[in-house]
Design a protein around this motif. Structure first.
Motif, PDB file in Angstrom:
ATOM      1  N   SER A  43       0.836  -1.208   0.000  1.00  0.00           N
ATOM      2  CA  SER A  43       0.000   0.000   0.000  1.00  0.00           C
ATOM      3  C   SER A  43       0.870   1.257   0.000  1.00  0.00           C
ATOM      4  N   ASP A 171      -6.077  -0.768  -4.450  1.00  0.00           N
ATOM      5  CA  ASP A 171      -5.429  -1.358  -3.276  1.00  0.00           C
ATOM      6  C   ASP A 171      -6.281  -2.507  -2.741  1.00  0.00           C
ATOM      7  N   GLU A 172      -5.862  -3.721  -3.008  1.00  0.00           N
ATOM      8  CA  GLU A 172      -6.588  -4.924  -2.593  1.00  0.00           C
ATOM      9  C   GLU A 172      -8.076  -4.827  -2.922  1.00  0.00           C
TER      10      GLU A 172
HETATM   11 MG   LIG Z   1      -1.992  -2.901   2.111  1.00  0.00          MG
END
Ligand SMILES: [Mg+2]
Ligand SMILES: Nc1ncnc2c1ncn2[C@@H]1O[C@H](COP(=O)(O)OP(=O)(O)O)[C@@H](O)[C@H]1O
Length: 268
Positions: A43, A171-172
């Motif tokens: 991240s 992000d994910e």
């Molecule tokens: Mg992360």
């Protein structure tokens, strides 16, 4: 065309280096995933690309802007070219699908229209195109809090597309979804990548999805790139290095991840 160029780039937080001296070039139109165990800096790296995390060393160029010395106006302009999608959807729950997607166009032209929830025929047609791209047109007037997780994430993608970005950072985006919805969401991102030539960079927790959808995989461990290549070249040894057990590294006193004990560690 280069969209991103990092040279000896170190990113992190006030007293903490997280991404450590990486070199990376990402070309326009790539569909790339960053993989690795949690806490390795995925991240931090992704959010560094729109200047949300700090540059502690080296150089970073995104869409022709040097992020190490960028002014406020230039930064605002840059961020308008970068769509961001998070694990948690970040939609306005009480607004409809249509209005949420339209909010992605705000910086372009739609401020008044969105305030009064009135769209011209042309604007509506554009919004309808984005809804079709993500397959949510049947739910145009549903409130977003009525949707499933996978549907919400597809609305978030449509909103990012409505921004007409050059790059999407995700992000994910599928980590809270069941496998069927997750595949559908990644398929949707892939469509956006192909249809509009948007560069897509996505953090993914699950290696299987990276193998299935991405043309390039970056393996991150201990803040360093330990793999960079197509998923089909990911050997068992490379996977073990990326997902290696966490070990304490006495050399720089930070947590590093090794799948084996290097000589320096065994000797210590
Ligand atoms: Mg992360
Ligand atoms: N805002 C922050 N301030 C200080 N440290 C942070 C912050 N965000 C993340 N970190 C630390 O940076 C490291 C990498 O985190 P992160 O980039 O979130 O990893 P990943 O996304 O791979 O799980 C972790 O040790 C985490 O605790």
């Amino acid at each position: 065309m280069e969209h991103i160029k990092a040279e000896n780039l170190t990113l992190g937080y006030r007293h903490k280096k997280v991404v450590k001296g990486i070199d990376l070039i990402i070309m326009k139109g790539e569909f790339l995933s960053i993989i690795g165990p949690s806490g390795v800096g995925k991240s931090t790296l992704l959010m560094g690309l729109n200047a949300t995390t700090s540059i502690l060393g080296g150089r970073l160029n995104v869409l022709g802007c040097n992020l190490d010395r960028i002014g406020q106006n230039e930064l605002r302009a840059l961020r308008s070219k970068i769509g961001v999608i998070f694990q948690g959807f970040n939609l306005v729950a009480r607004l409809s699908v249509l209005d949420n997607i339209a909010s992605g166009m705000l910086h372009r032209k739609l401020l008044l229209a969105a305030l009064f929830k009135y769209y011209s025929r042309q604007q509506y047609e554009e919004l309808y195109e984005y809804m079709k791209v993500v397959g949510i047109e049947q739910e145009a007037i549903s409130r977003c809090d009525r949707l499933s997780g996978g549907q919400k994430q597809r609305v978030a993608i449509a909103r990012a597309i409505a921004q007409r970005p050059e790059i999407i950072l995700a992000d994910e985006p599928v980590s809270s979804l069941d496998p069927v919805s997750a595949r559908c969401v990644l398929e949707t991102l892939k469509n956006a990548n192909k249809k509009y030539g948007i560069t897509v960079i996505s953090n993914l927790h699950q290696l299987d999805y990276a193998r299935e959808f991405c043309s390039r995989v970056i393996g991150l461990n201990g803040g360093r790139i330990v793999y960079d290549g197509p998923p089909e070249h990911l050997s068992a040894a490379a996977v073990a290095e990326i997902y290696g057990k966490e070990r304490h590294d006495p050399i720089d006193n930070t947590i590093r991840h090794f799948s084996y004990a290097p000589a320096a560690l065994s000797a210590a």
